[in-house]
Motif scaffolding. Structure first.
Motif, PDB file in Angstrom:
ATOM      1  N   LEU A 119       0.909  -1.181  -0.054  1.00 28.82           N
ATOM      2  CA  LEU A 119      -0.007   0.020   0.071  1.00 28.82           C
ATOM      3  C   LEU A 119       0.879   1.245  -0.022  1.00 28.82           C
ATOM      4  CD1 LEU A 119      -2.881   1.353   0.226  1.00 28.82           C
ATOM      5  CD2 LEU A 119      -2.782   1.096   2.715  1.00 28.82           C
ATOM      6  N   GLY A 120       0.507   2.071  -0.768  1.00 27.54           N
ATOM      7  CA  GLY A 120       1.144   3.264  -0.895  1.00 27.54           C
ATOM      8  C   GLY A 120       0.162   4.714  -1.150  1.00 27.54           C
ATOM      9  N   ASN A 121       0.843   5.926  -0.806  1.00 23.28           N
ATOM     10  CA  ASN A 121       0.057   7.068  -1.127  1.00 23.28           C
ATOM     11  C   ASN A 121       0.983   8.086  -1.384  1.00 23.28           C
ATOM     12  OD1 ASN A 121       0.545   8.401   1.496  1.00 23.28           O
ATOM     13  ND2 ASN A 121      -1.060   6.962   2.163  1.00 23.28           N
ATOM     14  N   GLN A 122       0.643   9.273  -2.130  1.00 17.53           N
ATOM     15  CA  GLN A 122       1.393  10.396  -2.383  1.00 17.53           C
ATOM     16  C   GLN A 122       0.299  11.596  -2.205  1.00 17.53           C
ATOM     17  OE1 GLN A 122       3.892   9.602  -6.148  1.00 17.53           O
ATOM     18  NE2 GLN A 122       1.963   8.421  -6.737  1.00 17.53           N
ATOM     19  N   VAL A 123       1.008  12.722  -1.967  1.00 15.31           N
ATOM     20  CA  VAL A 123       0.632  13.949  -1.780  1.00 15.31           C
ATOM     21  C   VAL A 123       1.543  14.988  -2.565  1.00 15.31           C
ATOM     22  CG1 VAL A 123       1.462  14.510   0.391  1.00 15.31           C
ATOM     23  CG2 VAL A 123      -0.681  15.732  -0.275  1.00 15.31           C
ATOM     24  N   GLY A 124       1.006  16.101  -3.298  1.00 13.14           N
ATOM     25  CA  GLY A 124       1.904  16.815  -3.913  1.00 13.14           C
ATOM     26  C   GLY A 124       1.051  18.106  -4.472  1.00 13.14           C
ATOM     27  N   ARG A 125       1.658  18.838  -5.196  1.00 13.15           N
ATOM     28  CA  ARG A 125       1.258  20.078  -5.844  1.00 13.15           C
ATOM     29  C   ARG A 125       1.462  20.262  -7.242  1.00 13.15           C
ATOM     30  NH1 ARG A 125       4.868  24.176  -2.077  1.00 13.15           N
ATOM     31  NH2 ARG A 125       6.765  23.542  -3.122  1.00 13.15           N
ATOM     32  N   VAL A 126       0.794  21.008  -7.960  1.00 12.14           N
ATOM     33  CA  VAL A 126       1.188  21.279  -9.346  1.00 12.14           C
ATOM     34  C   VAL A 126       2.203  22.637  -9.313  1.00 12.14           C
ATOM     35  CG1 VAL A 126       0.047  22.256 -11.432  1.00 12.14           C
ATOM     36  CG2 VAL A 126      -1.360  20.987 -10.032  1.00 12.14           C
ATOM     37  N   THR A 127       3.192  22.195 -10.199  1.00 12.97           N
ATOM     38  CA  THR A 127       4.351  23.360 -10.030  1.00 12.97           C
ATOM     39  C   THR A 127       4.239  24.306 -11.378  1.00 12.97           C
ATOM     40  OG1 THR A 127       5.993  21.612 -10.802  1.00 12.97           O
ATOM     41  CG2 THR A 127       5.431  22.342  -8.364  1.00 12.97           C
ATOM     42  N   GLY A 128       3.789  23.477 -12.471  1.00  8.93           N
ATOM     43  CA  GLY A 128       3.833  24.294 -13.642  1.00  8.93           C
ATOM     44  C   GLY A 128       2.622  23.803 -14.682  1.00  8.93           C
ATOM     45  N   THR A 129       2.706  24.133 -16.000  1.00  7.11           N
ATOM     46  CA  THR A 129       1.660  23.649 -16.865  1.00  7.11           C
ATOM     47  C   THR A 129       1.543  21.986 -16.903  1.00  7.11           C
ATOM     48  OG1 THR A 129       1.943  25.729 -18.228  1.00  7.11           O
ATOM     49  CG2 THR A 129       0.785  23.872 -19.228  1.00  7.11           C
ATOM     50  N   HIS A 130       2.934  21.801 -17.100  1.00  3.50           N
ATOM     51  CA  HIS A 130       2.826  20.108 -17.248  1.00  3.50           C
ATOM     52  C   HIS A 130       3.478  19.295 -16.057  1.00  3.50           C
ATOM     53  CE1 HIS A 130       2.147  21.608 -21.438  1.00  3.50           C
ATOM     54  NE2 HIS A 130       1.493  20.508 -21.637  1.00  3.50           N
ATOM     55  N   THR A 131       3.824  20.087 -15.350  1.00  2.00           N
ATOM     56  CA  THR A 131       4.887  19.625 -13.957  1.00  2.00           C
ATOM     57  C   THR A 131       4.202  19.706 -12.611  1.00  2.00           C
ATOM     58  OG1 THR A 131       5.799  21.922 -13.661  1.00  2.00           O
ATOM     59  CG2 THR A 131       6.948  20.280 -14.960  1.00  2.00           C
ATOM     60  N   PHE A 132       4.722  18.892 -11.853  1.00  2.00           N
ATOM     61  CA  PHE A 132       4.083  18.619 -10.404  1.00  2.00           C
ATOM     62  C   PHE A 132       5.152  18.078  -9.635  1.00  2.00           C
ATOM     63  CE2 PHE A 132       2.601  15.031 -12.738  1.00  2.00           C
ATOM     64  CZ  PHE A 132       2.704  13.654 -11.773  1.00  2.00           C
ATOM     65  N   GLU A 133       5.061  18.036  -8.182  1.00  2.72           N
ATOM     66  CA  GLU A 133       6.032  17.473  -7.411  1.00  2.72           C
ATOM     67  C   GLU A 133       5.288  16.686  -6.145  1.00  2.72           C
ATOM     68  OE1 GLU A 133       8.462  20.685  -5.554  1.00  2.72           O
ATOM     69  OE2 GLU A 133       6.983  21.567  -4.610  1.00  2.72           O
ATOM     70  N   LEU A 134       5.808  15.646  -5.750  1.00  5.13           N
ATOM     71  CA  LEU A 134       5.058  14.766  -4.833  1.00  5.13           C
ATOM     72  C   LEU A 134       6.132  14.266  -3.735  1.00  5.13           C
ATOM     73  CD1 LEU A 134       3.465  12.336  -7.390  1.00  5.13           C
ATOM     74  CD2 LEU A 134       2.312  14.017  -6.317  1.00  5.13           C
ATOM     75  N   LEU A 135       5.388  13.895  -2.670  1.00  2.00           N
ATOM     76  CA  LEU A 135       6.009  13.045  -1.486  1.00  2.00           C
ATOM     77  C   LEU A 135       5.230  11.809  -1.678  1.00  2.00           C
ATOM     78  CD1 LEU A 135       6.348  15.975   1.201  1.00  2.00           C
ATOM     79  CD2 LEU A 135       8.147  15.060  -0.032  1.00  2.00           C
TER      80      LEU A 135
END
Length: 120
Positions: free
Chosen positions: A52-68
């Motif tokens: 089991l896994g999960n991620q949380v993140g945010r949009v950083t640009g038009t086609h980009t994002f970052e996650l933990l």
């Protein structure tokens, strides 16, 4: 179309599987499902070596994002890391994801991974 609208259109409630991930734990049996709420991105994943896994993140640009991300493996390992992703499209119109990532806890190193949308 603003950044979060594009991400919503390409990611929200869509499933992805690994296309390549030479240094990571997720493999062909791992399925990711993403959700987008404004600038926030979340996902759950499991299968293969991932219990089991999960991620949380945010949009950083038009086609980009970052996650933990964090997961527990089928062997009971507890792991966490970071990733920077880019959204694309393949010749069949499926959404593709490319990540550069690294471990923060439970393992060392990192790598690059590619994912492709699963179409029912």
């Amino acid at each position: 179309m603003d950044n979060s609208s594009y991400m919503y259109a390409r990611l929200h409630n869509r499933r992805f599987t690994v296309a390549s991930n030479s240094q990571g734990l997720s493999g062909s049996g791992t399925v990711f499902r993403y959700f987008v709420d404004g600038e926030a991105i979340t996902s759950t994943y499991q299968g293969g070596r991932i219990r089991l896994g999960n991620q949380v993140g945010r949009v950083t640009g038009t086609h980009t994002f970052e996650l933990l991300f964090q997961c527990i493996t089928t062997e009971g390992e507890l792991l966490a890391g970071w990733s920077r992703g880019e959204v694309g499209e393949d010749t069949n119109g499926r959404t593709t994801l490319h990540f550069v990532w690294g471990w923060l806890s439970g393992a060392q190193g990192g790598g690059e991974s590619s994912y492709v949308e699963l179409i029912d």
